[in-house]
Motif scaffolding. Structure first.
Motif, PDB file in Angstrom:
ATOM      1  N   PHE A  26       0.557  -1.303  -0.426  1.00  0.00           N
ATOM      2  CA  PHE A  26      -0.008   0.259   0.351  1.00  0.00           C
ATOM      3  C   PHE A  26       0.847   0.833  -0.012  1.00  0.00           C
ATOM      4  O   PHE A  26       0.491   2.486  -0.401  1.00  0.00           O
ATOM      5  N   ALA A  27       1.520   1.519   0.809  1.00  0.00           N
ATOM      6  CA  ALA A  27       2.837   2.556   0.792  1.00  0.00           C
ATOM      7  C   ALA A  27       3.052   2.777  -0.441  1.00  0.00           C
ATOM      8  O   ALA A  27       3.947   3.404  -0.756  1.00  0.00           O
ATOM      9  N   LEU A  28       3.866   1.994  -1.552  1.00  0.00           N
ATOM     10  CA  LEU A  28       4.541   1.857  -2.018  1.00  0.00           C
ATOM     11  C   LEU A  28       3.570   2.420  -3.690  1.00  0.00           C
ATOM     12  O   LEU A  28       4.228   3.477  -4.541  1.00  0.00           O
ATOM     13  N   GLU A  29       2.135   1.807  -3.370  1.00  0.00           N
ATOM     14  CA  GLU A  29       1.054   2.565  -4.298  1.00  0.00           C
ATOM     15  C   GLU A  29       0.725   3.921  -3.774  1.00  0.00           C
ATOM     16  O   GLU A  29       0.556   4.590  -5.176  1.00  0.00           O
ATOM     17  N   MET A  30       0.576   3.975  -2.908  1.00  0.00           N
ATOM     18  CA  MET A  30       0.249   5.537  -2.827  1.00  0.00           C
ATOM     19  C   MET A  30       1.677   6.398  -2.821  1.00  0.00           C
ATOM     20  O   MET A  30       1.395   7.526  -3.675  1.00  0.00           O
ATOM     21  N   MET A  31       2.638   5.856  -2.814  1.00  0.00           N
ATOM     22  CA  MET A  31       3.489   7.328  -3.697  1.00  0.00           C
ATOM     23  C   MET A  31       4.027   6.799  -5.233  1.00  0.00           C
ATOM     24  O   MET A  31       4.049   7.974  -5.657  1.00  0.00           O
ATOM     25  N   GLY A  32       3.117   6.115  -5.374  1.00  0.00           N
ATOM     26  CA  GLY A  32       3.369   5.557  -7.306  1.00  0.00           C
ATOM     27  C   GLY A  32       2.291   7.351  -7.514  1.00  0.00           C
ATOM     28  O   GLY A  32       2.594   8.028  -8.663  1.00  0.00           O
ATOM     29  N   VAL A  33       0.536   7.012  -6.892  1.00  0.00           N
ATOM     30  CA  VAL A  33      -0.066   7.563  -7.016  1.00  0.00           C
ATOM     31  C   VAL A  33       0.321   9.265  -6.465  1.00  0.00           C
ATOM     32  O   VAL A  33      -0.035  10.130  -7.447  1.00  0.00           O
ATOM     33  N   LEU A  34       0.927   9.677  -5.473  1.00  0.00           N
ATOM     34  CA  LEU A  34       1.293  10.306  -5.326  1.00  0.00           C
ATOM     35  C   LEU A  34       2.369  11.834  -6.128  1.00  0.00           C
ATOM     36  O   LEU A  34       2.270  12.344  -6.747  1.00  0.00           O
ATOM     37  N   ALA A  35       3.039  10.842  -6.854  1.00  0.00           N
ATOM     38  CA  ALA A  35       4.126  11.254  -7.670  1.00  0.00           C
ATOM     39  C   ALA A  35       3.516  11.276  -9.141  1.00  0.00           C
ATOM     40  O   ALA A  35       3.759  12.658  -9.455  1.00  0.00           O
ATOM     41  N   MET A  36       2.866  10.335  -9.404  1.00  0.00           N
ATOM     42  CA  MET A  36       1.861  10.521 -10.667  1.00  0.00           C
ATOM     43  C   MET A  36       1.156  12.264 -10.434  1.00  0.00           C
ATOM     44  O   MET A  36       1.096  12.648 -11.041  1.00  0.00           O
ATOM     45  N   SER A  37       0.044  12.269  -9.237  1.00  0.00           N
ATOM     46  CA  SER A  37      -0.258  13.237  -9.205  1.00  0.00           C
ATOM     47  C   SER A  37       0.580  14.459  -9.423  1.00  0.00           C
ATOM     48  O   SER A  37      -0.200  15.412 -10.191  1.00  0.00           O
ATOM     49  N   MET A  38       1.589  14.672  -8.260  1.00  0.00           N
ATOM     50  CA  MET A  38       2.202  15.888  -8.299  1.00  0.00           C
ATOM     51  C   MET A  38       3.102  15.487 -10.027  1.00  0.00           C
ATOM     52  O   MET A  38       3.082  17.085 -10.000  1.00  0.00           O
ATOM     53  N   ARG A  39       3.318  14.896 -10.653  1.00  0.00           N
ATOM     54  CA  ARG A  39       4.422  15.259 -11.930  1.00  0.00           C
ATOM     55  C   ARG A  39       3.365  15.474 -13.093  1.00  0.00           C
ATOM     56  O   ARG A  39       3.062  16.871 -13.409  1.00  0.00           O
ATOM     57  N   VAL A  40       1.590  15.128 -13.116  1.00  0.00           N
ATOM     58  CA  VAL A  40       0.836  15.731 -14.399  1.00  0.00           C
ATOM     59  C   VAL A  40       0.947  16.961 -13.180  1.00  0.00           C
ATOM     60  O   VAL A  40       0.678  17.810 -14.813  1.00  0.00           O
ATOM     61  N   GLY A  41       0.238  17.240 -12.483  1.00  0.00           N
ATOM     62  CA  GLY A  41      -0.336  18.255 -12.157  1.00  0.00           C
ATOM     63  C   GLY A  41       0.849  19.847 -12.495  1.00  0.00           C
ATOM     64  O   GLY A  41       0.812  20.715 -13.119  1.00  0.00           O
ATOM     65  N   SER A  42       1.804  19.172 -12.067  1.00  0.00           N
ATOM     66  CA  SER A  42       3.002  20.113 -12.671  1.00  0.00           C
ATOM     67  C   SER A  42       3.140  20.507 -13.836  1.00  0.00           C
ATOM     68  O   SER A  42       3.557  21.554 -14.312  1.00  0.00           O
ATOM     69  N   LYS A  43       3.524  19.715 -14.320  1.00  0.00           N
ATOM     70  CA  LYS A  43       3.547  19.495 -16.227  1.00  0.00           C
ATOM     71  C   LYS A  43       2.422  19.892 -16.575  1.00  0.00           C
ATOM     72  O   LYS A  43       2.690  21.184 -17.604  1.00  0.00           O
ATOM     73  N   SER A  44       1.415  19.964 -16.683  1.00  0.00           N
ATOM     74  CA  SER A  44      -0.313  21.066 -17.065  1.00  0.00           C
ATOM     75  C   SER A  44       0.035  22.496 -16.398  1.00  0.00           C
ATOM     76  O   SER A  44      -0.380  23.300 -17.308  1.00  0.00           O
ATOM     77  N   LEU A  45       0.382  22.357 -14.837  1.00  0.00           N
ATOM     78  CA  LEU A  45       1.133  23.538 -14.192  1.00  0.00           C
ATOM     79  C   LEU A  45       2.205  25.169 -15.394  1.00  0.00           C
ATOM     80  O   LEU A  45       1.271  25.824 -15.870  1.00  0.00           O
ATOM     81  N   ARG A  46       3.499  24.124 -15.709  1.00  0.00           N
ATOM     82  CA  ARG A  46       4.042  24.768 -16.035  1.00  0.00           C
ATOM     83  C   ARG A  46       3.108  24.933 -17.300  1.00  0.00           C
ATOM     84  O   ARG A  46       3.919  26.659 -18.631  1.00  0.00           O
ATOM     85  N   GLY A  47       2.312  23.692 -18.832  1.00  0.00           N
ATOM     86  CA  GLY A  47       2.522  24.750 -19.496  1.00  0.00           C
ATOM     87  C   GLY A  47       0.821  25.564 -19.674  1.00  0.00           C
ATOM     88  O   GLY A  47       0.952  26.266 -20.410  1.00  0.00           O
ATOM     89  N   LEU A  48       0.202  25.537 -18.349  1.00  0.00           N
ATOM     90  CA  LEU A  48      -0.926  26.864 -18.436  1.00  0.00           C
ATOM     91  C   LEU A  48       0.529  27.980 -18.946  1.00  0.00           C
ATOM     92  O   LEU A  48      -0.239  29.251 -18.493  1.00  0.00           O
ATOM     93  N   ILE A  49       0.744  28.497 -17.616  1.00  0.00           N
ATOM     94  CA  ILE A  49       1.891  29.091 -17.200  1.00  0.00           C
ATOM     95  C   ILE A  49       2.516  29.543 -18.700  1.00  0.00           C
ATOM     96  O   ILE A  49       2.632  31.344 -18.434  1.00  0.00           O
TER      97      ILE A  49
END
Length: 145
Positions: A26-49
């Protein structure tokens, strides 16, 4: 469209750490989900900026943002505004970037002589997917391999 209200869970840090410590999978899955969320969010935000700093908002920029023709030029008295096409290249390997960079530079050198739009090519190693599609926010085009 409107999105439903967000649901927020508040878990004390000690309880959350205990859950993660008790179930490694569960810990590994949680870290993977959080990492993907941060990655998608930051790349999306960079594109919008990037798009906002170029003078528009994602999805609202006109095809020819300076009001010019398909060649990307606009007559403003004596000055001409050059159109730039921003392209995101998905699934880029070192071969892709090593091959494309000189080709894009050569095109841009000729484009300035021909009054054609310039290309700004940016690269991501991610393949196009439902999640990575948001990376292209603010780009005029995408390139897929």
């Amino acid at each position: 469209g409107a999105k439903p209200p967000a649901r927020v869970w508040l878990t004390p840090a000690d309880e959350f750490k205990a859950i993660l410590a008790s179930k490694a999978a569960f810990a590994l899955e949680m870290m993977g989900v959080l990492a993907m969320s941060m990655r998608v969010g930051s790349k999306s935000l960079r594109g919008l900026i990037k798009n906002a700093s170029a003078g528009g908002a994602a999805g609202t920029a006109p095809a020819y943002p300076h009001g010019g023709d398909e060649l990307g030029t606009t007559d403003h008295g004596d000055e001409s505004v050059k159109r730039t096409i921003r392209c995101l290249c998905y699934d880029s390997t070192s071969w892709v970037t090593d091959s494309f960079k000189p080709a894009v530079k050569a095109y841009n050198d000729r484009a300035s002589e021909d009054n054609a739009p310039n290309i700004i090519m940016e690269y991501t190693a991610d393949r196009l997917s439902e999640r990575s599609a948001t990376y292209a926010a603010g780009y005029d085009a995408v390139c897929l391999f």
